[in-house]
Design a protein around this motif. Structure first.
Motif, PDB file in Angstrom:
ATOM      1  N   UNK A 116       0.828  -1.208   0.000  1.00 57.61           N
ATOM      2  CA  UNK A 116       0.000   0.000   0.000  1.00 57.61           C
ATOM      3  C   UNK A 116       0.866   1.263   0.000  1.00 57.61           C
ATOM      4  N   UNK A 117       0.687   2.073  -1.062  1.00 54.83           N
ATOM      5  CA  UNK A 117       1.501   3.278  -1.257  1.00 54.83           C
ATOM      6  C   UNK A 117       2.985   2.925  -1.204  1.00 54.83           C
ATOM      7  N   UNK A 118       3.322   1.772  -1.745  1.00 52.17           N
ATOM      8  CA  UNK A 118       4.704   1.293  -1.690  1.00 52.17           C
ATOM      9  C   UNK A 118       5.646   2.107  -2.550  1.00 52.17           C
ATOM     10  N   UNK A 119       6.823   2.351  -2.032  1.00 60.37           N
ATOM     11  CA  UNK A 119       7.877   3.051  -2.747  1.00 60.37           C
ATOM     12  C   UNK A 119       9.225   2.577  -2.213  1.00 60.37           C
ATOM     13  N   UNK A 120      10.288   2.871  -2.942  1.00 64.32           N
ATOM     14  CA  UNK A 120      11.594   2.345  -2.541  1.00 64.32           C
ATOM     15  C   UNK A 120      12.700   3.284  -2.981  1.00 64.32           C
ATOM     16  N   UNK A 121      13.817   3.175  -2.298  1.00 66.45           N
ATOM     17  CA  UNK A 121      15.020   3.930  -2.649  1.00 66.45           C
ATOM     18  C   UNK A 121      16.220   2.993  -2.551  1.00 66.45           C
ATOM     19  N   UNK A 122      17.155   3.154  -3.471  1.00 69.53           N
ATOM     20  CA  UNK A 122      18.423   2.433  -3.436  1.00 69.53           C
ATOM     21  C   UNK A 122      19.530   3.471  -3.446  1.00 69.53           C
ATOM     22  N   UNK A 123      20.455   3.356  -2.511  1.00 71.42           N
ATOM     23  CA  UNK A 123      21.482   4.388  -2.355  1.00 71.42           C
ATOM     24  C   UNK A 123      22.808   3.754  -1.966  1.00 71.42           C
ATOM     25  N   UNK A 124      23.874   4.512  -2.164  1.00 72.08           N
ATOM     26  CA  UNK A 124      25.192   4.100  -1.688  1.00 72.08           C
ATOM     27  C   UNK A 124      25.271   4.420  -0.198  1.00 72.08           C
ATOM     28  N   UNK A 125      25.624   3.480   0.644  1.00 72.06           N
ATOM     29  CA  UNK A 125      25.711   3.752   2.086  1.00 72.06           C
ATOM     30  C   UNK A 125      26.667   4.910   2.372  1.00 72.06           C
ATOM     31  N   UNK A 126      26.357   5.730   3.375  1.00 79.59           N
ATOM     32  CA  UNK A 126      27.217   6.874   3.686  1.00 79.59           C
ATOM     33  C   UNK A 126      28.669   6.499   3.917  1.00 79.59           C
ATOM     34  N   UNK A 127      28.921   5.311   4.477  1.00 79.46           N
ATOM     35  CA  UNK A 127      30.302   4.908   4.751  1.00 79.46           C
ATOM     36  C   UNK A 127      31.096   4.709   3.467  1.00 79.46           C
ATOM     37  N   UNK A 136      31.009  -1.316  -2.744  1.00 73.17           N
ATOM     38  CA  UNK A 136      30.575  -2.698  -2.918  1.00 73.17           C
ATOM     39  C   UNK A 136      29.220  -2.995  -2.280  1.00 73.17           C
ATOM     40  N   UNK A 137      28.537  -1.992  -1.755  1.00 69.59           N
ATOM     41  CA  UNK A 137      27.254  -2.227  -1.110  1.00 69.59           C
ATOM     42  C   UNK A 137      26.202  -1.257  -1.620  1.00 69.59           C
ATOM     43  N   UNK A 138      24.971  -1.699  -1.522  1.00 68.02           N
ATOM     44  CA  UNK A 138      23.823  -0.844  -1.799  1.00 68.02           C
ATOM     45  C   UNK A 138      22.903  -0.859  -0.589  1.00 68.02           C
ATOM     46  N   UNK A 139      22.418   0.305  -0.205  1.00 67.01           N
ATOM     47  CA  UNK A 139      21.382   0.384   0.812  1.00 67.01           C
ATOM     48  C   UNK A 139      20.021   0.363   0.130  1.00 67.01           C
ATOM     49  N   UNK A 140      19.144  -0.507   0.576  1.00 70.56           N
ATOM     50  CA  UNK A 140      17.813  -0.637  -0.021  1.00 70.56           C
ATOM     51  C   UNK A 140      16.770  -0.399   1.072  1.00 70.56           C
ATOM     52  N   UNK A 141      15.908   0.591   0.861  1.00 65.88           N
ATOM     53  CA  UNK A 141      14.861   0.887   1.828  1.00 65.88           C
ATOM     54  C   UNK A 141      13.506   0.875   1.124  1.00 65.88           C
ATOM     55  N   UNK A 142      12.584   0.081   1.650  1.00 65.99           N
ATOM     56  CA  UNK A 142      11.225   0.007   1.119  1.00 65.99           C
ATOM     57  C   UNK A 142      10.273   0.628   2.137  1.00 65.99           C
TER      58      UNK A 142
END
Length: 213
Positions: A116-127, A136-142
């Motif tokens: 419901x009202x789903x959305x997501x972001x993929x980002x490079x971790x601050x570190x 070498x990493x991706x941060x994924x937030x749903x």
């Protein structure tokens, strides 16, 4: 011996009051049971939504593993909450960056359709965001909305705090696409992007990619 008429009337009145009290008590009990069931149902829905979010994050992780040059095109996976990318046409073959864009577009469309009202972001971790190489990493937030009411102060009841990001061993508050949108529940995971050598044949021409750090 005959019972006086006033005594019979008084007894009838007492029975009526007892019946009304019993009805009120029963009604309160039923309302309490309904309230507990509604709370249980809401908690169950939250667990189901979070399980869906975990599976969706695993999905984009598997898509990245299937991309033979995902690490060298890691920036192609980046997307914000407000982004709504169109699905590229890969019917005649896509390069690694195009394949990443295709996967992200299809993935975000799936989130919108299943949460419901789903959305997501993929980002490079601050570190790792300050690194020019070696990311070498991706941060994924749903993020999604629960079926819950607002409190009197207009603060969403289940506005989960997932804004803290591990930055050089220290937990810091996120901002922008690294922070949970207001009045949403969020789930955050970090995914490693693997490096591997694999054949890839866009357009019928076989190439071998061995992406480095």
């Amino acid at each position: 011996m005959t019972t006086p008429s006033f005594s019979r009337k008084r007894l009838r009145g007492v029975s009526l009051i007892e019946s009304l009290v019993a009805i009120v008590v029963m009604a309160l009990g039923i309302l309490g049971i309904v309230g507990v069931q509604m709370r249980t149902l809401a908690d169950t829905q939250t667990s189901v939504r979070r399980a869906q979010a975990i599976r969706l994050i695993e999905d984009i992780g598997e898509r990245a593993k299937a991309n033979p040059n995902a690490l060298a095109n890691i920036n192609a996976y980046l997307t914000g909450f407000g982004d709504a990318p169109s699905v590229p046409d890969c019917s005649s073959g896509c390069g690694p960056a195009q394949l990443a864009a295709y996967d992200v577009a299809v993935w975000k469309k799936t989130i919108k359709e299943n949460l419901p009202l789903g959305q997501a972001a993929i980002f490079i971790p601050p570190a790792e965001s300050a690194l020019t190489t070696g990311q070498r990493q991706l941060g994924v937030m749903i993020a999604w909305r629960e079926n819950e009411r607002h409190d009197a102060d207009s603060t969403f009841k289940d506005n989960t705090d997932t804004t803290k990001i591990l930055d050089n061993g220290e937990w810091k508050a996120g901002a922008g696409d690294t922070a949970c949108p207001d009045k949403h529940t969020c789930h955050l995971q970090y995914l490693p992007v693997a490096s591997r050598c694999a054949p890839y044949s866009p357009g019928g021409v076989t190439s071998y990619y061995c992406p480095g750090p």
